[in-house]
Design an enzyme around this catalytic site. Structure first.
Site, PDB file in Angstrom:
ATOM      1  N   THR A 101      -4.449  -1.684   2.515  1.00 23.03           N
ATOM      2  CA  THR A 101      -5.159  -1.988   1.271  1.00 23.03           C
ATOM      3  C   THR A 101      -4.299  -2.974   0.501  1.00 23.03           C
ATOM      4  O   THR A 101      -3.209  -2.629   0.033  1.00 23.03           O
ATOM      5  CB  THR A 101      -5.397  -0.720   0.439  1.00 23.03           C
ATOM      6  N   LYS A 176     -13.051  -1.878  -1.203  1.00 24.99           N
ATOM      7  CA  LYS A 176     -12.092  -0.774  -1.335  1.00 24.99           C
ATOM      8  C   LYS A 176     -11.611  -0.626  -2.780  1.00 24.99           C
ATOM      9  O   LYS A 176     -11.579   0.492  -3.318  1.00 24.99           O
ATOM     10  CB  LYS A 176     -10.900  -1.020  -0.413  1.00 24.99           C
ATOM     11  N   LYS A 251      -1.458   2.199  -6.911  1.00 23.46           N
ATOM     12  CA  LYS A 251      -1.427   0.887  -6.255  1.00 23.46           C
ATOM     13  C   LYS A 251      -2.822   0.272  -6.207  1.00 23.46           C
ATOM     14  O   LYS A 251      -3.015  -0.907  -6.556  1.00 23.46           O
ATOM     15  CB  LYS A 251      -0.873   1.034  -4.844  1.00 23.46           C
TER      16      LYS A 251
END
Length: 313
Positions: A101, A176, A251
């Protein structure tokens, strides 16, 4: 998703909490997997599951049909592709699938580098956490050319239950961070609701029973419930041992916040969620599931209440 019986040689780079189980599932499905990780314990665990040890990422890529990466950040992917020689080591036309990611801009740069080196590429970040990686029930959000997605899909089917082709280069990463912004904001909302309910004398079970069958229903409530009891399989019942660790949520929300600012999007909740999770992950939540943020909300609420009581005494 259906599995395939065709054997593929896969180089798997990054064998941590997510990558290790994913590679193991490929081995179980009959694929040859050559793995590499800078952390010896992660590599050793993968070898125990049938992954072949590669002395370097380039060594693994040199003989692979498909190279899968699962790395912490975009800089690691770009460094590995470029200065560490992964793209150069691979045979022409190798399919590169990045399941990390990372920032959308970094993902698009990785696609461009792969194309320039004569390879196919796909960004395919995942949702489902460690439990999903181990069970082979991940959801993949993929970006790249249709042909690359079609080539990767049989392997994705082994590691997950669903793969969605979201569009061109970087589209998987975009999906995402948008999904996880929803998740982060909803977990904070659910946690705040439980703390409010506690202050009003309403039991956790009662709130769950009502909200899970009403308009408050969401994944953060019914699957990853932030309080012990109502959902026995949630991390709250394991002292918040991570399924999806708070630093990983921090994150992902930071990536979303960067994209929000770059796009000039008025998203107060997304930005605030990023701030709250950054603070939680740097402190008490460093080794907790992201649902543990309910503890931080409860503690802050108690401190505020105590202060208010003191000022009126």
């Amino acid at each position: 998703m259906t599995t395939t019986t065709t054997t593929t040689t896969v180089a798997f780079i990054g064998l941590g909490h997510m990558g290790g189980p994913m590679a193991a599932n490929l081995v179980k499905a009959g694929h040859r997997v050559l793995g590499h990780d800078l952390v010896e314990t992660s590599l050793a665990t993968a070898v125990e599951s049938g992954v072949e040890r590669a002395e370097s990422a380039a060594d693994a890529a040199a003989v692979a049909d498909v190279v899968i990466t699962m790395l912490p950040a975009g800089r690691h992917v770009l460094s590995l592709y470029g200065q560490e020689g992964l793209l150069e080591a691979a045979r022409p036309g190798t399919l590169f699938v990045d399941c990390s990611t990372i920032d959308v801009a970094d993902s698009r740069a990785a696609h461009a580098a792969a194309a320039a080196a004569g390879h196919r590429s796909l960004d395919a970040p995942v949702s489902g956490g460690v439990v999903g990686a181990e069970a082979g029930t991940l959801t993949f959000m993929a970006g790249g050319e249709e042909a690359a997605f079609a080539a990767a899909e049989p392997l994705l089917a082994v590691m997950g239950k669903k793969a969605v082709h979201c569009g061109g280069a970087g589209a998987g990463q975009a999906a995402k961070i948008c999904n996880n912004m929803i998740l982060g904001v909803s977990m904070i909302a659910v946690s705040e609701a439980f703390v409010l309910a506690e202050s009003l004398g309403l039991s956790d079970q009662a709130l769950h029973d009502v909200a899970s069958a009403a308009s408050g229903q969401c994944w953060a409530l019914t699957v990853n419930c932030p309080v012990p009891g109502p959902v026995p399989t949630s991390p709250a019942n394991r002292d918040y041992r991570p399924g999806f660790a708070a630093p990983l949520m921090a994150k992902d929300l930071a990536l979303a916040a960067n994209a929000l600012r770059a796009g000039g999007i008025d998203a107060e909740l997304g930005l605030r969620a990023a701030e709250l999770y950054a603070r939680f992950a740097e402190g008490a939540g460093a080794e907790q599931d992201f649902s543990g943020i309910v503890r931080a909300i409860r503690a802050a609420s108690t401190a505020t209440t105590d202060t208010e009581k003191g000022s009126t005494a």
